[in-house]
Design a protein around this motif. Structure first.
Motif, PDB file in Angstrom:
ATOM      1  N   PHE A  91       0.901  -1.018  -0.076  1.00  0.00           N
ATOM      2  CA  PHE A  91       0.024  -0.079  -0.033  1.00  0.00           C
ATOM      3  C   PHE A  91       0.970   1.309  -0.019  1.00  0.00           C
ATOM      4  CE2 PHE A  91      -2.211   3.348   2.423  1.00  0.00           C
ATOM      5  CZ  PHE A  91      -3.284   3.549   1.726  1.00  0.00           C
ATOM      6  N   ASP A  92       0.516   2.184  -0.970  1.00  0.00           N
ATOM      7  CA  ASP A  92       1.507   3.260  -0.959  1.00  0.00           C
ATOM      8  C   ASP A  92       1.481   3.984   0.466  1.00  0.00           C
ATOM      9  OD1 ASP A  92       2.212   3.089  -3.700  1.00  0.00           O
ATOM     10  OD2 ASP A  92       0.796   4.249  -4.291  1.00  0.00           O
ATOM     11  N   ALA A  93       2.495   4.924   0.803  1.00  0.00           N
ATOM     12  CA  ALA A  93       2.523   5.517   2.121  1.00  0.00           C
ATOM     13  C   ALA A  93       1.296   6.066   2.435  1.00  0.00           C
ATOM     14  CB  ALA A  93       3.710   6.435   2.070  1.00  0.00           C
ATOM     15  N   PRO A  94       0.736   6.252   3.513  1.00  0.00           N
ATOM     16  CA  PRO A  94      -0.420   6.741   3.957  1.00  0.00           C
ATOM     17  C   PRO A  94      -0.361   8.221   3.967  1.00  0.00           C
ATOM     18  CG  PRO A  94       0.258   5.326   5.900  1.00  0.00           C
ATOM     19  CD  PRO A  94       1.321   5.247   4.552  1.00  0.00           C
ATOM     20  N   GLY A  95       0.544   8.778   4.386  1.00  0.00           N
ATOM     21  CA  GLY A  95       0.856  10.191   4.334  1.00  0.00           C
ATOM     22  C   GLY A  95       0.392  10.938   3.008  1.00  0.00           C
ATOM     23  N   PRO A  96       0.910  10.472   1.757  1.00  0.00           N
ATOM     24  CA  PRO A  96       0.558  11.071   0.438  1.00  0.00           C
ATOM     25  C   PRO A  96      -0.773  10.668   0.390  1.00  0.00           C
ATOM     26  CG  PRO A  96       2.671  10.082   0.248  1.00  0.00           C
ATOM     27  CD  PRO A  96       2.216   9.616   1.672  1.00  0.00           C
ATOM     28  N   ALA A  97      -1.561   9.528   0.625  1.00  0.00           N
ATOM     29  CA  ALA A  97      -2.876   9.105   0.320  1.00  0.00           C
ATOM     30  C   ALA A  97      -3.803  10.131   1.194  1.00  0.00           C
ATOM     31  CB  ALA A  97      -3.049   7.738   0.636  1.00  0.00           C
ATOM     32  N   TRP A  98      -3.496  10.337   2.201  1.00  0.00           N
ATOM     33  CA  TRP A  98      -4.317  11.139   3.275  1.00  0.00           C
ATOM     34  C   TRP A  98      -4.417  12.525   2.682  1.00  0.00           C
ATOM     35  CZ3 TRP A  98      -7.537   9.605   6.978  1.00  0.00           C
ATOM     36  CH2 TRP A  98      -8.037  10.511   7.890  1.00  0.00           C
ATOM     37  N   ALA A  99      -2.998  13.016   2.282  1.00  0.00           N
ATOM     38  CA  ALA A  99      -2.703  14.543   1.701  1.00  0.00           C
ATOM     39  C   ALA A  99      -3.836  14.671   0.413  1.00  0.00           C
ATOM     40  CB  ALA A  99      -1.508  14.744   1.522  1.00  0.00           C
ATOM     41  N   ARG A 100      -3.875  13.592  -0.377  1.00  0.00           N
ATOM     42  CA  ARG A 100      -4.663  13.777  -1.437  1.00  0.00           C
ATOM     43  C   ARG A 100      -6.020  13.581  -1.252  1.00  0.00           C
ATOM     44  NH1 ARG A 100      -5.866  16.130  -5.917  1.00  0.00           N
ATOM     45  NH2 ARG A 100      -6.695  14.675  -7.406  1.00  0.00           N
ATOM     46  N   ALA A 101      -6.368  12.975  -0.557  1.00  0.00           N
ATOM     47  CA  ALA A 101      -8.044  13.032   0.162  1.00  0.00           C
ATOM     48  C   ALA A 101      -8.117  14.543   0.717  1.00  0.00           C
ATOM     49  CB  ALA A 101      -8.235  11.908   0.992  1.00  0.00           C
ATOM     50  N   GLU A 102      -7.255  15.069   1.575  1.00  0.00           N
ATOM     51  CA  GLU A 102      -7.579  16.608   1.561  1.00  0.00           C
ATOM     52  C   GLU A 102      -7.589  17.390   0.536  1.00  0.00           C
ATOM     53  OE1 GLU A 102      -3.998  16.809   4.344  1.00  0.00           O
ATOM     54  OE2 GLU A 102      -5.301  16.593   6.320  1.00  0.00           O
ATOM     55  N   GLU A 103      -6.855  17.294  -0.378  1.00  0.00           N
ATOM     56  CA  GLU A 103      -6.919  18.071  -1.514  1.00  0.00           C
ATOM     57  C   GLU A 103      -8.116  17.916  -2.495  1.00  0.00           C
ATOM     58  OE1 GLU A 103      -3.375  16.944  -4.043  1.00  0.00           O
ATOM     59  OE2 GLU A 103      -2.009  17.608  -2.592  1.00  0.00           O
ATOM     60  N   LEU A 104      -8.712  16.781  -2.454  1.00  0.00           N
ATOM     61  CA  LEU A 104      -9.782  16.479  -3.331  1.00  0.00           C
ATOM     62  C   LEU A 104     -11.059  17.000  -2.605  1.00  0.00           C
ATOM     63  CD1 LEU A 104      -9.331  12.809  -4.163  1.00  0.00           C
ATOM     64  CD2 LEU A 104      -9.578  14.646  -5.695  1.00  0.00           C
ATOM     65  N   LEU A 105     -11.137  17.082  -1.062  1.00  0.00           N
ATOM     66  CA  LEU A 105     -12.104  17.623  -0.339  1.00  0.00           C
ATOM     67  C   LEU A 105     -11.820  18.958  -0.369  1.00  0.00           C
ATOM     68  CD1 LEU A 105     -12.456  14.984   2.561  1.00  0.00           C
ATOM     69  CD2 LEU A 105     -14.118  15.477   0.711  1.00  0.00           C
ATOM     70  N   ALA A 106     -10.823  19.554  -0.326  1.00  0.00           N
ATOM     71  CA  ALA A 106     -10.607  21.131  -0.420  1.00  0.00           C
ATOM     72  C   ALA A 106     -11.350  21.536  -1.642  1.00  0.00           C
ATOM     73  CB  ALA A 106      -9.204  21.386  -0.096  1.00  0.00           C
ATOM     74  N   GLU A 107     -11.287  20.988  -2.869  1.00  0.00           N
ATOM     75  CA  GLU A 107     -11.448  21.280  -4.265  1.00  0.00           C
ATOM     76  C   GLU A 107     -12.855  21.458  -4.221  1.00  0.00           C
ATOM     77  OE1 GLU A 107     -10.614  18.934  -7.443  1.00  0.00           O
ATOM     78  OE2 GLU A 107      -8.568  18.826  -6.796  1.00  0.00           O
ATOM     79  N   ILE A 108     -13.676  21.116  -3.028  1.00  0.00           N
ATOM     80  CA  ILE A 108     -15.300  21.326  -3.128  1.00  0.00           C
ATOM     81  C   ILE A 108     -15.606  22.163  -1.849  1.00  0.00           C
ATOM     82  CG2 ILE A 108     -15.909  19.459  -4.748  1.00  0.00           C
ATOM     83  CD1 ILE A 108     -16.455  17.707  -2.323  1.00  0.00           C
ATOM     84  N   GLY A 109     -14.522  22.621  -1.109  1.00  0.00           N
ATOM     85  CA  GLY A 109     -14.988  23.261   0.245  1.00  0.00           C
ATOM     86  C   GLY A 109     -15.125  22.453   1.238  1.00  0.00           C
ATOM     87  N   MET A 110     -14.728  21.236   1.144  1.00  0.00           N
ATOM     88  CA  MET A 110     -14.907  20.235   2.510  1.00  0.00           C
ATOM     89  C   MET A 110     -13.738  20.243   3.332  1.00  0.00           C
ATOM     90  SD  MET A 110     -17.492  17.449   1.207  1.00  0.00           S
ATOM     91  CE  MET A 110     -17.337  16.618   2.830  1.00  0.00           C
ATOM     92  N   PRO A 111     -13.684  20.543   4.457  1.00  0.00           N
ATOM     93  CA  PRO A 111     -12.632  20.211   5.364  1.00  0.00           C
ATOM     94  C   PRO A 111     -12.308  18.643   5.703  1.00  0.00           C
ATOM     95  CG  PRO A 111     -14.303  20.914   6.739  1.00  0.00           C
ATOM     96  CD  PRO A 111     -14.861  21.100   5.244  1.00  0.00           C
ATOM     97  N   MET A 112     -11.194  18.308   5.654  1.00  0.00           N
ATOM     98  CA  MET A 112     -11.038  17.115   6.000  1.00  0.00           C
ATOM     99  C   MET A 112     -11.125  16.448   7.417  1.00  0.00           C
ATOM    100  SD  MET A 112     -10.013  13.999   4.766  1.00  0.00           S
ATOM    101  CE  MET A 112      -9.067  12.626   4.582  1.00  0.00           C
ATOM    102  N   VAL A 113     -11.675  15.589   7.744  1.00  0.00           N
ATOM    103  CA  VAL A 113     -11.866  15.231   9.210  1.00  0.00           C
ATOM    104  C   VAL A 113     -10.281  15.120   9.851  1.00  0.00           C
ATOM    105  CG1 VAL A 113     -11.623  12.608   8.840  1.00  0.00           C
ATOM    106  CG2 VAL A 113     -12.392  13.360  10.740  1.00  0.00           C
TER     107      VAL A 113
END
Length: 142
Positions: free
Chosen positions: A31-53
């Motif tokens: 599994f790719d490193a969780p840090g970059p995966a979590w960061a990408r999830a944060e970016e995707l949510l930020a694109e639609i104005g949602m904060p990441m948990v």
């Protein structure tokens, strides 16, 4: 019913979500490193104005997965209904159009075929698969 994995979790979830180490999942592969995966999830949510948990408790992240999946399903239903309504309105406009000119009639027929294909496409369902985040019930009591 509680998650069967709960009693075995002792690691720090925040540290895990910041890790750049590739995780070996044994027979499931790497599994790719969780840090970059979590960061990408944060970016995707930020694109639609949602904060990441906040990544402080895995239980909150697990609830976020469930809530976001349900929200995505509801949003998809609303978008689908809107598009269906708009396509039907476009079909009605074609029916009301002046089709005495042969060229206009040919164009309208092509549009009608296209609109029908769009409606058929909107009747289909799409599915997204997620990794399991909880294991409920009795486990290991075969």
């Amino acid at each position: 019913m509680p998650d069967a994995a709960t009693g075995y979790i002792v690691g720090n979830f925040t540290d895990f979500t910041m890790s750049d180490e590739v995780i070996d999942l044994g027979e499931r592969g790497l599994f790719d490193a969780p840090g970059p995966a979590w960061a990408r999830a944060e970016e995707l949510l930020a694109e639609i104005g949602m904060p990441m948990v906040p990544a402080t408790d895995w239980r909150d992240a697990e609830r976020a997965v469930e809530n976001m999946a349900e929200a995505a399903s509801l949003i998809a239903a609303v978008v689908n209904a809107f598009k269906w309504q708009e396509i039907n309105a476009a079909i009605e406009r074609l029916k009301d159009a002046d089709l005495t000119d042969p060229a206009a009639k040919a164009t309208a027929l092509r549009e009608a075929v296209k609109l029908d294909a769009i409606k058929r496409g909107l009747t289909k369902r799409t599915r997204r698969d997620f990794e399991a985040t909880s294991v409920k019930g009795e486990v290991g009591n075969d």
